[in-house]
Motif scaffolding. Structure first.
Motif, mmCIF file in Angstrom:
data_model
loop_
_atom_site.group_PDB
_atom_site.id
_atom_site.type_symbol
_atom_site.label_atom_id
_atom_site.label_comp_id
_atom_site.label_asym_id
_atom_site.label_seq_id
_atom_site.Cartn_x
_atom_site.Cartn_y
_atom_site.Cartn_z
ATOM 1 N N GLU A 18 0.839 -1.213 0.000
ATOM 2 C CA GLU A 18 0.000 0.000 0.000
ATOM 3 C C GLU A 18 0.868 1.255 0.000
ATOM 4 O O GLU A 18 0.549 2.243 -0.644
ATOM 5 N N ARG A 19 1.992 1.220 0.737
ATOM 6 C CA ARG A 19 2.916 2.366 0.743
ATOM 7 C C ARG A 19 3.463 2.627 -0.656
ATOM 8 O O ARG A 19 3.527 3.756 -1.121
ATOM 9 N N LYS A 21 2.071 1.851 -3.405
ATOM 10 C CA LYS A 21 0.976 2.385 -4.225
ATOM 11 C C LYS A 21 0.756 3.864 -3.955
ATOM 12 O O LYS A 21 0.356 4.615 -4.836
ATOM 13 N N THR A 22 1.011 4.283 -2.738
ATOM 14 C CA THR A 22 0.875 5.704 -2.412
ATOM 15 C C THR A 22 2.027 6.502 -3.029
ATOM 16 O O THR A 22 1.825 7.584 -3.576
ATOM 17 N N ILE A 23 3.227 5.944 -2.930
ATOM 18 C CA ILE A 23 4.403 6.666 -3.453
ATOM 19 C C ILE A 23 4.330 6.766 -4.985
ATOM 20 O O ILE A 23 4.639 7.802 -5.565
ATOM 21 N N SER A 25 1.636 6.706 -7.116
ATOM 22 C CA SER A 25 0.171 6.628 -7.115
ATOM 23 C C SER A 25 -0.439 6.555 -8.515
ATOM 24 O O SER A 25 -1.596 6.181 -8.649
#
Ligand SMILES: Cc1ncc(COP(=O)(O)O)c(C=O)c1O
Length: 368
Positions: A18-19, A21-23, A25
């Motif tokens: 998930e991290r 995917k955030t970085i 995005s």
């Protein structure tokens, strides 16, 4: 029972995806699970990541293990195929291919004339922008793409990828690689992928359509001067054992094979049930930190096959059976790697098959 084990925290694994995917995005994520998911367990890791857009492996064997375990996501063979006889298996199992040299295109052209399987093969054209490992030279990319576009067996448009040589250490060279890759593919319309873990962290303009993280997913930093926690990542593997014996030592006495450490004062030595036969690096130096009872104590003497020694100090209140962490949440793999003149990759890949693995937090409802 010998207490040595590797504990794999699947909630941390999901958190790290998930991290990423955030970085990154705007990109899809291809999780690199080659080499037994960097030693974490190929099937267990892949099953724990239903939200991975795709997986990448190094060999057909690895891909087939995933398919047999019921993994349905797309899978990329990072080294492509080695022999034409692999192609029917690749096509049947809907595996994607990296193509990195001309002979592979010719073999695909020949295969097209004999297969009756109507499923198109999805391929990624590997462009060598400066790694000088696998890939077409940049001036060959357009011609290779054209040759592939002429093959009806290949899904169009052809996808494009490249790989960083030193995104962890040389940003100028990395930017030059990005520009060269962009220029060589500027007239092509296929999806692009370039960024490994270091590229994801340092080169946001190279995220393109797909990022390809390995190490970040396992909760370690690829950069020498940083820790996974700097990027909000959590260590996934914890390599643990216990104190199997505690012995007093007198000033001047040595510990272990080769006598390369001598006690400066009277104290206590803890013997830990782990060694290079379990994958702990034999070349870890005197002073490599080991976590025992909430503090870090130094490794002393040579690591042997089944045992290593730590200096518990003169005031030790430790007991036989106390938990010891070689790396994990309490002590980063990055730190241990530095003391062993290596990188976190070799530490997690090197845990041997005699170490039992325990998977925790498999349940998706666990929140961190
Ligand atoms: C082509 C390719 N892409 C991505 C990766 C993932 O690298 P990292 O673990 O540094 O993210 C690798 C691993 O070596 C690779 O060979």
């Amino acid at each position: 029972m010998r207490p040595t084990k590797a504990v794999i925290d699947l909630a941390a694994l999901r958190h790290n995806l998930e991290r990423v995917k955030t970085i990154a995005s705007d990109s899809k994520v291809m999780v690199v699970v080659k080499a037994n998911a960097y030693g974490h367990g190929l099937v267990e890791v892949a099953k724990a990541l239903p939200s991975a857009d795709m997986f990448a492996v190094a060999s057909l064997d690895e891909a087939l293990i995933l398919r047999q375990a019921g993994i349905r996501q797309d899978i990329l063979l990072l080294e492509g195929f080695f022999q034409a006889k692999e192609l029917p298996i690749i096509q049947r199992n809907q595996l994607q291919l990296v193509l990195h040299h001309q002979a592979q295109i010719e073999q695909l052209a020949a295969y097209q004339t004999i297969t009756s399987d109507p499923n198109p093969i999805k391929v990624w054209l590997k462009c060598d922008s400066g790694m000088y490992r696998l890939g077409f030279a940049l001036e060959q990319v357009a011609a290779a793409e054209k040759a592939l576009s002429a093959l009806s067996i290949i899904e169009q448009p052809i996808k494009l990828m490249s790989h960083f040589a030193c995104a962890d250490s040389d940003q100028e060279f990395s930017q030059a690689q990005i520009s060269k890759f962009a220029e060589a593919t500027q007239d092509l319309v296929g999806q692009r992928s370039m960024a490994n873990s270091a590229g994801i962290l340092t080169q946001p303009n190279a995220h393109w359509d797909w990022v390809r993280p390995g190490l970040l997913i396992y909760g370690a930093s690829p950069m020498l001067d940083s820790m996974a926690s700097d990027f909000g990542l959590q260590p996934v593997m914890s390599l643990e054992s216990q104190l199997m014996a505690i012995k007093p030592i007198r000033q001047g006495q040595s510990v272990g094979y080769g006598r390369n450490w001598f006690a400066k004062t009277n104290g206590n030595i803890g013997l830990v049930a782990i060694g290079y036969g379990d994958g702990y690096p034999r070349h870890a130096k005197n002073g490599t930190p080991v976590w025992v009872n909430g503090r870090q104590v130094p490794l002393v003497g040579r690591v042997s096959m089944d045992i290593l020694a730590v200096d518990l100090g003169a005031d030790s209140a430790d007991n036989i059976g106390d938990r010891v962490v070689l790396w994990g949440k309490e002590l980063s793999m990055e730190t241990v790697a530095t003391f062993a003149d290596t990188i976190p990759y070799t530490l997690c890949c090197g845990v041997t098959s005699r170490v039992p693995f325990e998977y925790i937090n498999a349940d998706d409802s666990h929140h961190d």
